[in-house]
Motif scaffolding. Sequence first.
Motif, short mmCIF file in Angstrom:
data_model
loop_
_atom_site.label_atom_id
_atom_site.label_comp_id
_atom_site.label_asym_id
_atom_site.label_seq_id
_atom_site.Cartn_x
_atom_site.Cartn_y
_atom_site.Cartn_z
N UNK C 35 68.13 39.35 12.75
CA UNK C 35 67.93 39.48 11.31
C UNK C 35 67.98 40.94 10.89
N UNK C 36 68.82 41.23 9.92
CA UNK C 36 68.87 42.59 9.38
C UNK C 36 69.31 42.49 7.92
N UNK C 37 68.76 43.33 7.09
CA UNK C 37 69.17 43.32 5.68
C UNK C 37 70.67 43.53 5.58
N UNK C 38 71.19 44.33 6.50
CA UNK C 38 72.64 44.58 6.56
C UNK C 38 73.24 43.56 7.52
N UNK C 39 73.77 42.49 6.97
CA UNK C 39 74.24 41.37 7.80
C UNK C 39 75.38 41.78 8.71
#
Lengths: 355, 355, 355, 355
Positions: C35-39
Motif C-alpha cells: 500500500x502506498x499513496x503513490x500506486x
Amino acid sequence: MTEKLNIAVVGAGYWGPNLARNFRTSADWNLATICDLDIDRAQHVADQIGGAPVTSSLDEVLADPAVDAIAIATPARTHHPIVLAALEAGKHVMVEKPLADQRHRGEDMVALAAERGLVLMADHTYCYTPAVLKIRELVAAGELGDILFVDSVRINLGLIQPDVDVFWDLAPHDLSIIDFVLPGGLDTASVSAHGADPLRTGKACVGYLAMPLVGGAMAHIHVNWLSPTKIRQMVIGGTKRTLVWDDLNPQQRISVYDRGVDIASVTKSASAVARDANISYRLGDTWSPALPEREALGNVAAEFAAAIREDRPARTDGAAGLRVLSVLDAAQRSLAAGGAPAPLTLDIQPARSAA
Amino acid sequence: MTEKLNIAVVGAGYWGPNLARNFRTSADWNLATICDLDIDRAQHVADQIGGAPVTSSLDEVLADPAVDAIAIATPARTHHPIVLAALEAGKHVMVEKPLADQRHRGEDMVALAAERGLVLMADHTYCYTPAVLKIRELVAAGELGDILFVDSVRINLGLIQPDVDVFWDLAPHDLSIIDFVLPGGLDTASVSAHGADPLRTGKACVGYLAMPLVGGAMAHIHVNWLSPTKIRQMVIGGTKRTLVWDDLNPQQRISVYDRGVDIASVTKSASAVARDANISYRLGDTWSPALPEREALGNVAAEFAAAIREDRPARTDGAAGLRVLSVLDAAQRSLAAGGAPAPLTLDIQPARSAA
Amino acid sequence: MTEKLNIAVVGAGYWGPNLARNFRTSADWNLATICDLDIDRAQHVADQIGGAPVTSSLDEVLADPAVDAIAIATPARTHHPIVLAALEAGKHVMVEKPLADQRHRGEDMVALAAERGLVLMADHTYCYTPAVLKIRELVAAGELGDILFVDSVRINLGLIQPDVDVFWDLAPHDLSIIDFVLPGGLDTASVSAHGADPLRTGKACVGYLAMPLVGGAMAHIHVNWLSPTKIRQMVIGGTKRTLVWDDLNPQQRISVYDRGVDIASVTKSASAVARDANISYRLGDTWSPALPEREALGNVAAEFAAAIREDRPARTDGAAGLRVLSVLDAAQRSLAAGGAPAPLTLDIQPARSAA
Amino acid sequence: MTEKLNIAVVGAGYWGPNLARNFRTSADWNLATICDLDIDRAQHVADQIGGAPVTSSLDEVLADPAVDAIAIATPARTHHPIVLAALEAGKHVMVEKPLADQRHRGEDMVALAAERGLVLMADHTYCYTPAVLKIRELVAAGELGDILFVDSVRINLGLIQPDVDVFWDLAPHDLSIIDFVLPGGLDTASVSAHGADPLRTGKACVGYLAMPLVGGAMAHIHVNWLSPTKIRQMVIGGTKRTLVWDDLNPQQRISVYDRGVDIASVTKSASAVARDANISYRLGDTWSPALPEREALGNVAAEFAAAIREDRPARTDGAAGLRVLSVLDAAQRSLAAGGAPAPLTLDIQPARSAA
C-alpha cells in the motif's frame, strides 16, 4: 647460580650491536670482548651498550683460554674460515644466518663441530620470538592436524644488497622458521626458484620458492625487495585448523581459524590416487592466543648457554643451519636452470648429541 | 536510439542468471530467451529476473533468425561444440571463461569467428570493473613507468570443483586481468606451475604460476582453495610507481605508491649484464583514486553490443581468451612435468579487425 | 504446518521494498498487499519482487478482515495516525524505527496495543542480525561479566536528511542494539547530547550521546554524517572480557578479548567510595565466534509471526521502541539546553504479556 | 657553530630518561646534570645513556650559573614550586604536560616567565612528530578548508594512575595537538565532560570531552583506560577535505580524503539561521603524504634552544600549556556538575614576545 660463560662477539656491523647488547645484559653470559677489524667501530658499539673491552685481533680472542664461546656477525663469505678457526681453538660457536655462503662449507663446519664435541648454533633469531615459539607449540600439539601447505610472504622496500640476492637475504628467515615449526623440519626433495631482476642490478630482487613437502603438501615463499608495502605473513594450513601469522599486527599476531575443508569419506576409486571425496566445509571460530612480550635475542643467548651447559645441540643447531643453506644452494641451482626443480637431500641429523 | 540486439543466454547454472539479469536491463539488448537443458532451471531464472522466454532446445535458438548473439555460461568442456555451432549459425558469441577446456579447441573457435566475420568475446568480467579499468588507464598513461613485477593472490576457502583444479577455476581471473592491463598484454614465453593436492582430491587445490615477462620482469599468481582468509590482491610494480589493488577493501581499492628504487646511474661493468648500480630510494606520497560504483556485467553487455555494431573486436576478444587458455594449457604441461617451465607461444593477434 | 498469516506492507519508499521482499518469501506470511499513496511506486516494488497486489487506499487495507497484520515503513511523523488506526482496526502492527516522532505519541501506541491485546513490534532490524543475536547471547551468559562501558560509533558520509537530524537518523540503531543486548535493557536516567551543525543546515550533522548506566557504567554513541570513512563499531567492556563488534569486517565481525583490568582486592578506605585498589592486568587470548549468514529481516518476519501466534510480546516490542524514542526525546531536550544532561524515566514495561 | 646551551633534567622517572637521552645527543645542548631525589635512579639513567653528571639537589642545580635551562619531568603536582624556583633563579624552563595540576598555578608560571623574560615551554611532544607537523601545515595552507569537526580517540588498556584520572592522563595529548593544528588554537567557550568509573577506583577510567568551536564546529575527545584494543585516531573534517590520522598505521598515518558534502547554494530562509541547502556529495581521491622518520623529542630539544636563542616564545609555549590546563580544569568542573557544560575563558596570549 652457575658461573657466567665468557663470550666474544665478532663483527660490529649491522647485527653485532644487537648481539653485544643482549649478551651484555644476559644472566648467563659475560661479554668478554667485541672484535672487529675496524677497532673504532667496535669501540662505538661498546660505548653504545655501556662499555665492553674491544679488540681488532681475532687471533687474540681465539687464543684467550677464558673465552668459552664466540658469536659471529660478519659477512656470510667470511663465516667459513672464522668458524673453523674458532672450533679449532675449542670455542663453542654461534653464527649469523646463513651458516655459510656455500653448502659444502656449512658441511665442513657441522662436521668439525661434531668431531670436537662443540656446540655450533645457527642464530635463527625469529625462531625465538614468542610468536614462532607459540606456532611450534601449536603444531607439535596437533592443533592444526596434518600440514597441507605453508605460504610465506616477506616483502618490503628493501636495500638491494651488494653481494647477495633477495633469496639469500630474506628467505633464510622463512626457511629457518618453517624448519623450526614443522614436526619433521623442512623436509623437501626439490626446490623450484623463480627470480626476477627487472632493474638489471645483476641479482634477483623478486623471488619465489616452491618446495613440495611429504604427503602432497607444499611450502612456498615469496621474497621481494621492490614492494612499497611491507608484508610479513605466513599461513600454515592443516587438516584441522589453519594458522595465520601476521608479524606486523601487534594486536593480533597469530590467528587460528577453525575453518577448512572436511573430507568425510574416502572411497577407493579406480585411479587409486584420488579420493572420491565427500567434501564439506567447516566455518568455526577464530582464536588468537595472547603472546608474551619478550626479545628474541635474549632467548637466543639463553639457549646457547643452555646447550653448552647441558652438552646438547641447540634448538637451532648447525644441522638446522645446514638445512636452510641446502635449500638456498638448491634454489641457486634452480635459478641457474631457468626455474627447473633442483633436487636436494636434507637428511641432515643434529650435529651433536650428548657425549 | 539504435534498435536493440537480440540475445539468448545459454546455461542457467551459476553464472547464467547474472548474464540474464544484465542483458534484460541493458539498453542495448533484448533478452530473447534463456536456454537450458533443464527447462525448470531456465524458468526459475526467468522468474527471478522478472520474466523472459525459456527453452530447452539450443537448436531452436540457433535456428531463430531474430537472435543476433548468444552468451554461453555452460561448463567449459561444452564450450567448443556450442560456440562452433553458434558461429556456424551466424551468431555473435560471448563465452564464459575459460574459452575452452583445451587450447586447440579455443584456436578452432577463434579461427571460425575470424572466418565468418563474427564477434567472439571472452567474458572476462573483472576487466570491466571500475578498478581494473582504472588500472589499465594508469598503466597505459605511463603512471607506473615500466612494469617490474605483477604479483597476484586470489585465495579463500573455496568449493573444490568436481572437474577442474584450482588453476582452471581461479587463475583465469588473474590471467585475464594481467592480459588486460599490461600494455603488451600477457606476454610470456614459459610458465612454471607448482600445485599441491594435500587432501588427495585428485586435483591441485593450492597453486602457483610463475611467468617471466619481457625485460626481466615477472608475473606470479597464487591461487588457493584452502585458505580460511580471503585475499584478492594484485601488486603491480613499476619503475616510477607501484600500484596495489585490494579488491576486498571497498574504502581504498587502489593505492598508488610513489615509492621505489631509483637507479641513478649505470656503469658498464665487466660482466656487461649487471649494472654497477647507484641505487637510492624514493619514499613519496600514496594516492588512491576515487572509483565509480558500476556493475561490471553492465559494461560487458555494452561492450559486446558496441563490438557488434562497430564491427570490431571486443576489448576482451577471442584472442584474449585464447591467451589465457594458452597459459592454462602450459601450466598443465608444467604441472605434469613436476614444475619444470613449459614453453608457450602467445603471438595471438586480435581475432577480427573491421571488415 | 500452520496456516500463513496475511500482512500488508504500508509504504513503498526506502525500506518498504525490503519488508515486502522478505514477507513474500517468508514461510510464515502471505503478502496480502503493498500500500502506498503513490500506486505506481507500489506497483514498481511489486514487480521487483515477483508480483503482489497493490493499493493506494489504507482504509481498504484496514477494512479487509483477511489482513492479520500490517508493517509500516512510512515517514516517522506519519506513524502515529497509521498505527493507531491499524490497532483500532484490530491489526497487529510492526513499525519502522523510530516508533514515532514524539515520545507521547509512542506512549499512545503502546497503550492502545496493550488495551487491544495486539502485538506492537518495533522493527529494530539490527537486533536480528547474527552478530547482535550472538552479542546478546554472550552478554546474557555472563561471558563479559558486569558491563563497564558501551561505546558505539556509526559514522560515514551520509545523506543529510530533510526532516531529521543525525541523532534521529542514525542513533536509533545504536540505541535499539544497546537496549537489546544489555541484560536490563537501556537503563539510563539522563542523556547528554552534543551536536554540531557546522554547515548551517539547520540540524545537527555530528552528534554525541552520553548516558550513565547503573553501577557507574556509561554508554556513549557517536553519530556523524560528515565522515569520509565509514565506521560501524561497538565496544562493550565488561569486568571479565571485552567485546568489539566491527560490522564492516565480514571476516571477523565479533572479537572477544580476554583482556582487562583485574581488581584483586578492595580495601575500605576513609573516603569509603574509592577502592584502595590492588589492580592488575590480564592479557589473555582473543576469540572470534563464527557467525551464520542469515538476513536479519527474515528473522524479523519470523519473530513477528511467532509473537502473534504465541500471544506474547515480540523481542523488540513497543516498549523497546518506546525506550529508544524516550532517549531521542531526552537528547533533543539536552541539545536544546546546550548539552546539559536531560533526565528521563525509562521504567517502561513490555507492552503485553500473554493473555 | 653556536655554543651549546647547558641543561639540567629534573626527574628521572618515566619520561626523564627520554629527555636526558635526547638532550645528550642534541647538537644544541650539553646535558649538564640529571637531578632526582633518588640519586640511584638518576645514576641509572645516566648509565643507560652513556654517562652524565647526577645530583639529588635541585638547589645546587639552580644555583649553578652555568646551567641555562632546566627540563622538568616530575609529577604534575610538583611542577608549580619547581618551575617557579627555576624561573626565579633565571633559568629557562621546559615542563612536562600538564603544565600544572591547577589552572591558577599554571597562570603563576606563565606570569612569572613573562615578567622575567624567560622561555617557558610546554613539552607537548606529539606536536613535534612528523605527522602532527604535517597536519598543522596542511590545515594552515587551507587544504581542509574551514574546520567542521575534530574527533579524537585515544584508548587502550592503560595503567590506572594513582593520582590522576583518565582525562588528566591522556587528554593533554589530544588537547595540545588540537591547540597546535587549529589555525586559531583550541578556542572553546565551554567543556562538557562525561566520565565513568565502573570499577570504583575513585577516578574516571572512561571519559568524553565535548567542546564547541567557533562557527558551529565541534571538537570531541574519547579517552579510555579500559579498552582491550588500542586506537590513536583523530579525524579533522573540513569544508574542502577531511583528514584522518591513524597513529598506529605506520604505512599510512595520514590520509586526506577529497570527499565531503558540498553546499552549492545558500538561500536566505525565513529562519535566517538555516541554509535552505542545496547539498551534494564529492567522492574524490584519497591522498597520503609521505612522512619523514624523525624522533619528536629531538625536534622538541631543537625548538627549546631556538626559542632561547631567538628570544621568542616556543611553538608550544606556556600559554599553550595553560590553554590545555584550562580545558582540563573546566572538564573537572563539568564532571563535578554531572556533565553540565562548564564555561571557560581561553584568551591566553603567548607568554613572552621578544624583549
